[in-house]
Design an enzyme around this catalytic site. Structure first.
Site, PDB file in Angstrom:
ATOM      1  N   GLY A 129      40.141  42.903  33.186  1.00 38.99           N
ATOM      2  CA  GLY A 129      40.152  44.158  32.416  1.00 38.99           C
ATOM      3  C   GLY A 129      41.550  44.451  31.894  1.00 38.99           C
ATOM      4  O   GLY A 129      41.756  44.744  30.709  1.00 38.99           O
ATOM      5  N   HIS A 130      42.536  44.353  32.794  1.00 38.10           N
ATOM      6  CA  HIS A 130      43.930  44.555  32.368  1.00 38.10           C
ATOM      7  C   HIS A 130      44.314  43.517  31.303  1.00 38.10           C
ATOM      8  O   HIS A 130      44.967  43.843  30.310  1.00 38.10           O
ATOM      9  CB  HIS A 130      44.883  44.385  33.554  1.00 38.10           C
ATOM     10  CG  HIS A 130      44.685  45.354  34.675  1.00 38.10           C
ATOM     11  ND1 HIS A 130      44.265  44.968  35.925  1.00 38.10           N
ATOM     12  CD2 HIS A 130      44.865  46.696  34.739  1.00 38.10           C
ATOM     13  CE1 HIS A 130      44.204  46.025  36.721  1.00 38.10           C
ATOM     14  NE2 HIS A 130      44.554  47.096  36.030  1.00 38.10           N
ATOM     15  N   HIS A 155      43.469  42.184  36.804  1.00 41.40           N
ATOM     16  CA  HIS A 155      42.202  41.460  36.645  1.00 41.40           C
ATOM     17  C   HIS A 155      41.924  41.331  35.152  1.00 41.40           C
ATOM     18  O   HIS A 155      42.724  41.789  34.309  1.00 41.40           O
ATOM     19  CB  HIS A 155      41.076  42.183  37.383  1.00 41.40           C
ATOM     20  CG  HIS A 155      40.970  43.647  37.063  1.00 41.40           C
ATOM     21  ND1 HIS A 155      40.629  44.117  35.811  1.00 41.40           N
ATOM     22  CD2 HIS A 155      41.182  44.750  37.836  1.00 41.40           C
ATOM     23  CE1 HIS A 155      40.615  45.431  35.822  1.00 41.40           C
ATOM     24  NE2 HIS A 155      40.961  45.843  37.028  1.00 41.40           N
TER      25      HIS A 155
END
Ligand code: AMP
Length: 279
Positions: free
Chosen positions: A36-37, A34
């Site tokens: 964040g990654h 997502h």
């Protein structure tokens, strides 16, 4: 993007790259990627010549068999996202490459980090995290390691692992927590939430914000109790919601200490965590 499934082949390739003077940034993940990654991939790309992302759902860090079985796997979409970000290398090993028969399980002395919060509620979890990260670092040997503040205690555990294993040169970079518009911290486990649970899930960030925003008006013990009640009213079973010393994760002793609020709570068997530093 080059895809590696074998540890030895990746090690050899990266060895050549390091000899050629390239710096290597590493973003370990368990997939179901997502934003964040992807923020970590972007940070690594900015700071390194080559960015390696690993996707490996590490069985040894799951203390709950059902959590492991239901962990989301979206590998084709993950590969598309990594291609869009121009990630240089994807390491996608089978379990046998990470834990070959020659692998010897070590015990890492994590001190009190292992007995508080996630350590207390997920026995063995951080040993499993250290086991896999130590192994991945042996394979990748990066110059920089990128991890998310979303897993605050995990970042502290990895800092300790780097000390314990004498990796003084390796820089640990911590990226800020990426959230949806309603405050919910992005997490692979959010994929398991149904529409109703997804509506309830921002209560975690709201509860943390409630404590932080009212800290000057009431004492923290009262605020955390109220925040726990708010979560329970939304249908969560609360493992903990607490404010502690941001450097040690120990209970607060004085006003002047750096503080962080942390929460772990379960909704219909889906366990979510979040945190909010005070300064
Ligand atoms: P995971 O795939 O959950 O093991 O996470 C891989 C890395 O991404 C870890 O360093 C996490 O802390 C980081 N990460 C997970 N969620 C977020 C987020 N919402 N914002 C920033 N980093 C994150």
């Amino acid at each position: 993007m080059i895809l590696f499934k074998e540890a030895a082949a990746l090690s050899q390739y990266l060895h050549q790259q390091r000899i050629a003077g390239k710096t290597v940034g590493f973003v370990p993940t368990m997939g179901a990627l997502h934003a964040g990654h992807l923020s970590l991939i972007r940070q690594s790309k900015q700071e390194s010549d080559l960015t390696v992302c690993s996707i490996f759902v590490n069985p040894t860090q799951f203390n709950n068999a059902s959590d492991f079985q239901h962990y989301p796997v979206t590998i084709e979409k993950d590969m598309e996202l990594l291609l869009t970000e121009n990630c240089d290398i994807l390491f996608l090993p089978p379990v046998s490459e990470i834990y070959p028969p020659s692998h010897v399980k070590e015990q890492f002395d994590l001190g009190t980090l292992e007995t508080v919060l996630e350590g207390a509620f997920r026995p063995g979890h951080f040993q499993g995290v250290c086991e896999v990260v130590n192994r991945l670092l042996q394979i990748v040997e990066p110059h920089r390691l990128f991890m998310g503040q979303k897993d605050y205690q995990q970042c502290m555990v990895i800092r300790r692992l780097l000390e314990l294993t004498g990796r003084k040169e390796l820089e640990l970079r911590i990226g800020s927590t990426q959230r949806d518009g309603d405050g919910l911290a992005l997490s692979s486990r959010n994929l398991r939430l149904n529409a109703e649970e997804r509506q309830q899930a921002p209560a975690l960030f709201k509860a943390l914000s409630y404590i932080k925003n009212n800290q000057s008006k009431a004492d923290l013990a009262k605020l955390t109790k109220e925040a726990a009640a708010q979560l329970e009213a939304e249908g969560f079973v609360v493992d903990y919601i607490t404010v502690c010393n941001a450097l040690t994760l120990q209970p607060l002793q004085s006003e002047a200490e750096p503080k962080i609020a942390l929460v772990a709570a379960t909704i219909n068997n889906i366990r979510l965590i979040d945190n909010l530093p005070f300064n």
